[in-house]
Design an enzyme around this catalytic site. Structure first.
Site, PDB file in Angstrom:
ATOM      1  N   GLU A 132       6.024  56.481 -21.583  1.00 25.99           N
ATOM      2  CA  GLU A 132       4.667  56.842 -21.207  1.00 25.99           C
ATOM      3  C   GLU A 132       4.529  58.335 -21.511  1.00 25.99           C
ATOM      4  OE1 GLU A 132       3.607  56.245 -17.094  1.00 25.99           O
ATOM      5  OE2 GLU A 132       1.621  57.112 -17.428  1.00 25.99           O
TER       6      GLU A 132
ATOM      7  N   LYS B 138      10.294  62.240 -14.237  1.00 24.50           N
ATOM      8  CA  LYS B 138       9.347  63.119 -14.910  1.00 24.50           C
ATOM      9  C   LYS B 138       8.463  63.837 -13.899  1.00 24.50           C
ATOM     10  CE  LYS B 138       8.212  59.866 -17.823  1.00 24.50           C
ATOM     11  NZ  LYS B 138       7.555  59.084 -18.872  1.00 24.50           N
TER      12      LYS B 138
ATOM     13  N   ARG C 263      19.267  52.252 -14.495  1.00 23.12           N
ATOM     14  CA  ARG C 263      18.883  53.526 -15.076  1.00 23.12           C
ATOM     15  C   ARG C 263      20.027  54.515 -14.906  1.00 23.12           C
ATOM     16  NH1 ARG C 263      13.641  54.386 -13.994  1.00 23.12           N
ATOM     17  NH2 ARG C 263      13.651  56.640 -14.100  1.00 23.12           N
TER      18      ARG C 263
HETATM   19  P1  ATP Z   1      10.634  58.668 -14.898  1.00 19.16           P
HETATM   20  O1  ATP Z   1      11.003  57.811 -13.735  1.00 19.16           O
HETATM   21  O2  ATP Z   1      11.645  59.698 -15.250  1.00 19.16           O
HETATM   22  O3  ATP Z   1       9.273  59.232 -14.796  1.00 19.16           O
HETATM   23  P2  ATP Z   1       9.777  56.464 -16.449  1.00 19.16           P
HETATM   24  O4  ATP Z   1      10.616  55.247 -16.350  1.00 19.16           O
HETATM   25  O5  ATP Z   1       8.491  56.493 -15.749  1.00 19.16           O
HETATM   26  O6  ATP Z   1      10.678  57.697 -16.144  1.00 19.16           O
HETATM   27  P3  ATP Z   1       8.919  55.979 -19.105  1.00 19.16           P
HETATM   28  O7  ATP Z   1       8.257  56.913 -20.034  1.00 19.16           O
HETATM   29  O8  ATP Z   1       8.141  54.857 -18.561  1.00 19.16           O
HETATM   30  O9  ATP Z   1       9.507  56.849 -17.945  1.00 19.16           O
HETATM   31  O10 ATP Z   1      10.282  55.478 -19.738  1.00 19.16           O
HETATM   32  C1  ATP Z   1      10.427  54.991 -21.040  1.00 19.16           C
HETATM   33  C2  ATP Z   1      11.627  54.105 -21.083  1.00 19.16           C
HETATM   34  O11 ATP Z   1      12.796  54.831 -20.702  1.00 19.16           O
HETATM   35  C3  ATP Z   1      11.472  52.955 -20.117  1.00 19.16           C
HETATM   36  O12 ATP Z   1      11.910  51.771 -20.736  1.00 19.16           O
HETATM   37  C4  ATP Z   1      12.381  53.332 -18.979  1.00 19.16           C
HETATM   38  O13 ATP Z   1      12.885  52.201 -18.358  1.00 19.16           O
HETATM   39  C5  ATP Z   1      13.461  54.155 -19.663  1.00 19.16           C
HETATM   40  N1  ATP Z   1      14.056  55.112 -18.730  1.00 19.16           N
HETATM   41  C6  ATP Z   1      13.417  56.035 -17.988  1.00 19.16           C
HETATM   42  N2  ATP Z   1      14.273  56.691 -17.190  1.00 19.16           N
HETATM   43  C7  ATP Z   1      15.498  56.176 -17.451  1.00 19.16           C
HETATM   44  C8  ATP Z   1      16.803  56.435 -16.948  1.00 19.16           C
HETATM   45  N3  ATP Z   1      17.024  57.371 -16.007  1.00 19.16           N
HETATM   46  N4  ATP Z   1      17.828  55.708 -17.438  1.00 19.16           N
HETATM   47  C9  ATP Z   1      17.614  54.777 -18.382  1.00 19.16           C
HETATM   48  N5  ATP Z   1      16.416  54.487 -18.893  1.00 19.16           N
HETATM   49  C10 ATP Z   1      15.362  55.174 -18.441  1.00 19.16           C
HETATM   50 MG    MG Z   2       7.159  54.763 -16.284  1.00 17.08          MG
END
Ligand code: ATP
Ligand code: MG
Length: 561
Positions: free
Chosen positions: A32, A268, A258
């Site tokens: 995102e 983020k 994760r």
């Molecule tokens: P955050 O929780 O840091 O804001 P998010 O999951 O909202 O991260 P996205 O931009 O939606 O961020 O993530 C893109 C991809 O990266 C998704 O498939 C998500 O599952 C994966 N991802 C995000 N954080 C992690 C992590 N700590 N370990 C592994 N994969 C991750």
């Molecule tokens: Mg997300």
């Protein structure tokens, strides 16, 4: 190196063998665009692109840009740059959920027509109250049985902008008594009179992630939709959505744990708070776990890929020791980074028996672990700088470096003996050492086999160039920032940045350019920071030399929670 097979690679390989999805492998990395990528995303990138690469498939880069209130073009650009920097290529497969807004809308109309969705007028608060809890079923909205024609009309008017934000929503019509709260008539569309970074003012209703994601996957004919564990409970909704619709494919969602790393935060939202609160200098502050931060610090893409390979992919949440990341970095840098001499905290040394005004060049070994790296010329003269720490007027036991009357080796130069100490008359601080050198030890060895217990790095004071060096410690002083309900910002390490200047570097480093790596002997690996200006180099300490990992080798590198 043999690939380590994790449970996801096993599933995908088995699907290829059995001919599921016509034997195709198509994955996607779906960020995102609401922040910069961090090391956790690297795990997902390496997994999605890696699986595709290994099995002859494709991996799409898809921006999940369904929330215009938090998303920006700046983030899209940086995400692309970071994925490329990590070493992955999405070719022409760059997609945006926003490109599907028309089709997502049409599919929503299909759902309404099939009696699988309705327009609700409950407020957000009411919807929450009606939803029930983990132990109590929810209640049906009074609008749940609204005639299909009415929902169709209201939905069209929502799109046309007739209603205010929050006045109406489109909800799936599933089961308010489902034990899975995600299935209790989740919201599919909300009104948001906010322009979008790509679609501009075209839309004032936006699809929810849980609705847009499965359809985007299906439209791109993704085979395996890999996501993190928090989406496990959303999988029934993912499947339900695709089951109701006439979509080109039905991808399989598989969840993995994760990545969490000790002494930092990987969210983020929190990283944005650190940037906005000026706790760090920006998203690319070298202490940040963002890919731009790690890059600026001097991390190499290869070391991050190696890290992601070693931590593997599992179904259980865990915290990986940051020492493991540093270990992978050192392993990489140790192989190829040239050695140089630099003095961070200078102490002046005057060699009384070295002729004034004279200088010479000595040959210094570029990499003691790699003879083929050769040697370089470094100027030597009467006045040098050595590291303040390398001298003790009153040396404790086991301190083998310089002290009054004692002899040490200057790396690749001469033996040096301390004959006197000059102090500031007022403060009593040591300002200079008086020394002698032994001409017969040129190259750093005594012809008679005389031994010394220490070898010091040094620079010639008249030839050295000054520089600023930034030393980093962990951004947080505890393993799990914010654990136990504390404000995670209370755990920030106040000493995470130390700026040291002037430091003195051997003169050859004047030609160093931004992004280059050097090992400063005995001090660590350093890289040239982008704040460097003509005549004022700035170095980041990328990582110290000592491998803390060596000491914790016996310990589990991944602590299960
Ligand atoms: P955050 O929780 O840091 O804001 P998010 O999951 O909202 O991260 P996205 O931009 O939606 O961020 O993530 C893109 C991809 O990266 C998704 O498939 C998500 O599952 C994966 N991802 C995000 N954080 C992690 C992590 N700590 N370990 C592994 N994969 C991750
Ligand atoms: Mg997300």
């Amino acid at each position: 190196m043999a690939e380590i097979l994790d449970f996801i690679r096993e599933v995908v390989a088995e699907d290829v063998r059995s001919g599921k999805h016509e034997g195709r492998v198509a994955t996607r990395f779906p960020p995102e665009p609401n922040g910069y990528l961090h090391i956790g995303h690297a795990k997902s990138i390496c997994l999605n692109f890696g699986v595709a690469e290994e099995l002859g498939g494709t991996c799409n880069l898809r921006f999940d840009d369904t929330n215009p209130t938090k998303e920006e073009v700046e983030y899209v650009d940086s995400i692309k740059e970071s994925v490329r920097w990590l070493g992955f290529d999405w070719g022409d497969r760059e997609y945006y959920a926003s490109d599907y807004f028309d089709r997502l809308y049409d599919y929503a109309v299909d759902l309404i027509k099939a009696g699988k969705a309705y327009v609700d007028a409950l407020s957000a608060d009411q919807i929450r109250q009606y939803r029930g809890t983990l132990t109590e079923p929810g209640r049906n909205s009074p609008h749940r049985d609204r005639p299909i024609e009415e929902s169709l009309d209201l939905f069209a008017r929502m799109r046309a902008g007739e209603f205010a934000d929050g006045a109406l929503v489109l909800r799936a019509r599933i089961d308010m008594a489902s034990p899975n709260i995600n299935m209790r008539d989740p919201t599919l569309y909300r009104i948001l009179k906010v322009p979008h970074h790509r679609s501009g003012d075209t839309w004032c209703i936006y699809p929810m992630y849980d609705y847009a994601h499965p359809i985007s996957d299906a439209l791109e004919r993704i085979t395996h939709s890999l996501c993190t564990l928090e989406f496990e409970d959303h999988r029934p909704l993912y499947d339900w959505t695709l089951d109701q619709l006439d979509v080109p494919s039905h991808p399989q969602q598989i969840e993995f744990a994760r990545l969490n790393v000790s002494y930092t935060v990987l969210s983020k939202r929190r990283l944005l708070e650190l940037v906005e609160g000026h706790d760090v200098s920006g998203w690319d502050d070298p202490r940040m776990p963002t890919l731009v931060g790690l890059r600026r610090r001097g991390y190499t893409p290869g070391s991050i890929r190696d890290f992601c390979r070693r931590i593997g992919v599992a179904k259980k949440e865990s915290v990986v020791d940051v020492a493991m990341l540093e270990h992978c970095l050192r392993e990489d840098l140790n192989r190829w980074v040239p050695r140089r001499m630099a003095v961070l905290r200078p102490l002046r040394v005057v060699i009384e028996n070295y002729p004034e005004g004279q200088a010479e060049e000595v040959d210094v070994i570029n990499n003691p672990e790699d003879a083929s790296a050769g040697t370089r010329k470094v100027p030597f003269s009467r006045v040098l700088y050595i590291e303040r720490d390398d001298f003790r007027e009153d040396p404790p036991k086991k301190f083998y470096r310089l002290a009054p009357g004692r002899e040490v080796r200057l790396r690749c130069a001469y033996f040096l003996r301390c004959t006197g100490v000059v102090k500031d008359a007022k403060t009593g601080d040591i300002v200079e050492l008086r020394c002698t050198y032994d001409r017969a030890t040129r190259g750093g060895n005594a012809p008679n086999g005389r031994k010394v217990k220490a070898t010091l790095h040094w620079v010639s004071a008249t030839h050295a160039i000054p520089a600023e060096v930034r030393l980093y410690d962990r951004l947080f002083s505890v393993e799990s920032p914010g654990a136990g309900g504390r404000d995670y910002k209370e755990d920030l390490n106040p000493d995470s940045l130390e700026v040291v200047k002037p430091c003195y570097l051997e003169p050859g480093l004047a030609a160093a350019t931004v992004g280059e790596h050097y090992q400063f002997e005995r001090l660590g690996y350093f890289s040239v920071d982008l704040d460097s200006r003509d005549g004022q180099l700035v170095f980041n300490r990328t990582v110290t030399l000592k491998d803390a990992w060596a000491r914790i080798e016996g310990r589990n590198l991944v602590d299960s929670r």
